[in-house]
Motif scaffolding. Structure first.
Motif, mmCIF file in Angstrom:
data_model
loop_
_atom_site.group_PDB
_atom_site.id
_atom_site.type_symbol
_atom_site.label_atom_id
_atom_site.label_comp_id
_atom_site.label_asym_id
_atom_site.label_seq_id
_atom_site.Cartn_x
_atom_site.Cartn_y
_atom_site.Cartn_z
ATOM 1 N N ILE A 1 13.165 76.265 -29.901
ATOM 2 C CA ILE A 1 12.375 76.075 -28.623
ATOM 3 C C ILE A 1 13.157 76.178 -27.157
ATOM 4 C CG2 ILE A 1 11.067 74.482 -27.387
ATOM 5 C CD1 ILE A 1 10.627 72.998 -29.840
ATOM 6 N N ALA B 1 16.878 69.422 -24.454
ATOM 7 C CA ALA B 1 16.100 70.575 -24.557
ATOM 8 C C ALA B 1 16.954 71.852 -23.958
ATOM 9 C CB ALA B 1 14.880 70.464 -23.419
ATOM 10 N N HIS C 1 6.652 69.868 -26.012
ATOM 11 C CA HIS C 1 7.787 69.829 -26.563
ATOM 12 C C HIS C 1 7.935 69.376 -27.881
ATOM 13 C CE1 HIS C 1 12.051 69.987 -26.999
ATOM 14 N NE2 HIS C 1 12.175 71.057 -26.307
ATOM 15 N N VAL D 1 12.894 76.378 -23.103
ATOM 16 C CA VAL D 1 11.860 75.997 -21.957
ATOM 17 C C VAL D 1 12.393 76.901 -20.820
ATOM 18 C CG1 VAL D 1 11.369 74.180 -20.376
ATOM 19 C CG2 VAL D 1 11.990 73.422 -22.853
#
Length: 381
Positions: free
Chosen positions: A52, A71, A40, A54
């Protein structure tokens, strides 16, 4: 011309049962950080990556928040393919041009691999890193069978890169058996997938023995560096007092061109020192009016991004504040949490201490506050 929007999906929805750990392997510690934090950080620091995402398993939200504060995530499905599709669908409205799909179980992602993959998309719908097979291959169970010609055989790795609409359509229209990776889906539906040079650092971590091998790879590939930072600001009536990213009630505040947070300034200089990138004034000149009153958090995040862009891993921050007042103790925990969040670290990786100068000097007279910081990182040799 505008730059292409390139997203990255990290697939981290598995239970990791084969690793022998009670904690899903993507959240277990390796080389000083949760496994998922390594890839990451590399993706977050790469200038070509704009998003990004996840993909996690159901109920893993807190584990991800602890491993990678801030995140962005989406819950995956029952198979890897369904998890990847959940990530793609979540990005479908964001005008993404290309996407990298990466397995969290491959934590050590060289930035050069990302560069190769993105370049290869200029000629093909997809691209993946691969390494030629060097070992002899043979069939058999308990007895040796025939050998297999290894010419032209490769070990396929991730991340795999694709033009976004190509891979999204492949997932939406897939009606075949469960694939082992996304590249085979694109290839089966008629798309061209280029192979670029892979890296042994990308070897997948699956079984207990793999963890020791990965630790050894990381140890030989990285060296440790430490650097210090120091800053001083004057205390004045009428100013807000920001320390360690926390607003502290006090009858005086620190005066400076930005918000004058000596703690974050000292840490910023320490991080810049680990990569010999000058000091805070080099990157954010006090003569530049755009930084007047600026939040020092952006200075610290910039320094951290430069470290990660060089392939560095931030291991620990040690901060010492020097002042007679205010008392730092009541605010220490909040500072640690804030600094850890800004640097994408765990709170255990941040130390905040305080001392007085026994009423000697400018800090002893209550005229200002000084801060000294040490940063320890690991970085490719």
């Amino acid at each position: 011309m505008t730059s292409p929007q390139i997203a990255a999906i990290i697939v981290a929805a598995g239970s990791g049962s084969r690793s022998g750990s009670e904690t899903p392997k993507q959240f277990t510690t390796i080389a000083g950080q949760p496994m998922i934090a390594h890839s990451h950080a590399t993706l977050a620091s790469h200038p070509a990556i704009s998003h990004i995402l996840v993909v996690i398993g159901e109920g893993q939200e807190q584990m991800l928040a602890d491993a990678v504060p801030g995140a962005v995530s989406v819950t995956g499905g029952a198979t890897r393919r369904l998890s990847v599709q959940a990530g793609l669908e979540a990005l479908a409205g964001d005008n993404i041009d290309a996407v990298l799909i990466h397995d969290a179980a491959r934590p050590f992602l060289p930035a050069a691999i990302i560069d190769r993959l993105i370049a290869a998309l200029g000629e093909a719908e997809g691209a993946l890193p691969a390494l030629p097979v060097a070992d002899t291959l043979a069939r058999g169970d308990s007895l040796l069978g025939e050998t297999i010609d290894r010419d032209g055989l490769h070990r396929v790795q991730t991340p795999q890169a694709f033009r976004f609409e190509t891979i999204l359509d492949a997932h939406r229209n897939w009606t075949f058996e469960e694939p082992t990776d996304d590249a085979q889906m694109v290839r089966r539906l008629g798309g061209a997938v280029a192979m670029v040079e892979g890296d042994t650092m990308l070897d997948k971590i699956t079984y207990p023995a793999d963890f020791a091998a990965a630790e050894a790879r990381a140890a030989t590939a990285l060296i440790s560096r430490s650097a210090s930072g120091f800053d001083v600001h004057r205390l004045e009536v009428g100013e807000e007092l920001w320390l360690g990213g926390v607003l502290i009630p006090h009858d005086k505040g620190l005066s400076g061109h930005s918000d004058a947070d000596v703690a974050l300034h000292a840490i910023t200089d320490a991080l810049l020192g680990t990569i010999a990138a000058g000091d805070i004034g080099t990157h954010f000149p006090p003569s530049d009016p755009q930084w007047k009153g600026a939040d020092s958090a952006q200075f610290l995040e910039h320094a951290a991004s430069l470290v990660r862009a060089d392939g560095g891993i931030i291991d620990f921050i040690d901060l010492t504040l020097m002042c007679e007042a205010p008392k730092i103790g009541p605010h220490r925990a909040a500072m640690r949490v804030r600094i850890a969040a800004l640097l994408q670290l765990t709170v255990r990786q941040v130390s905040v201490k305080a001392t007085t100068t026994e009423r000697l000097g400018f800090t002893g007279r209550g005229e200002g506050i000084a801060a000294q910081a040490m940063a320890t990182i690991r970085i490719p040799a």
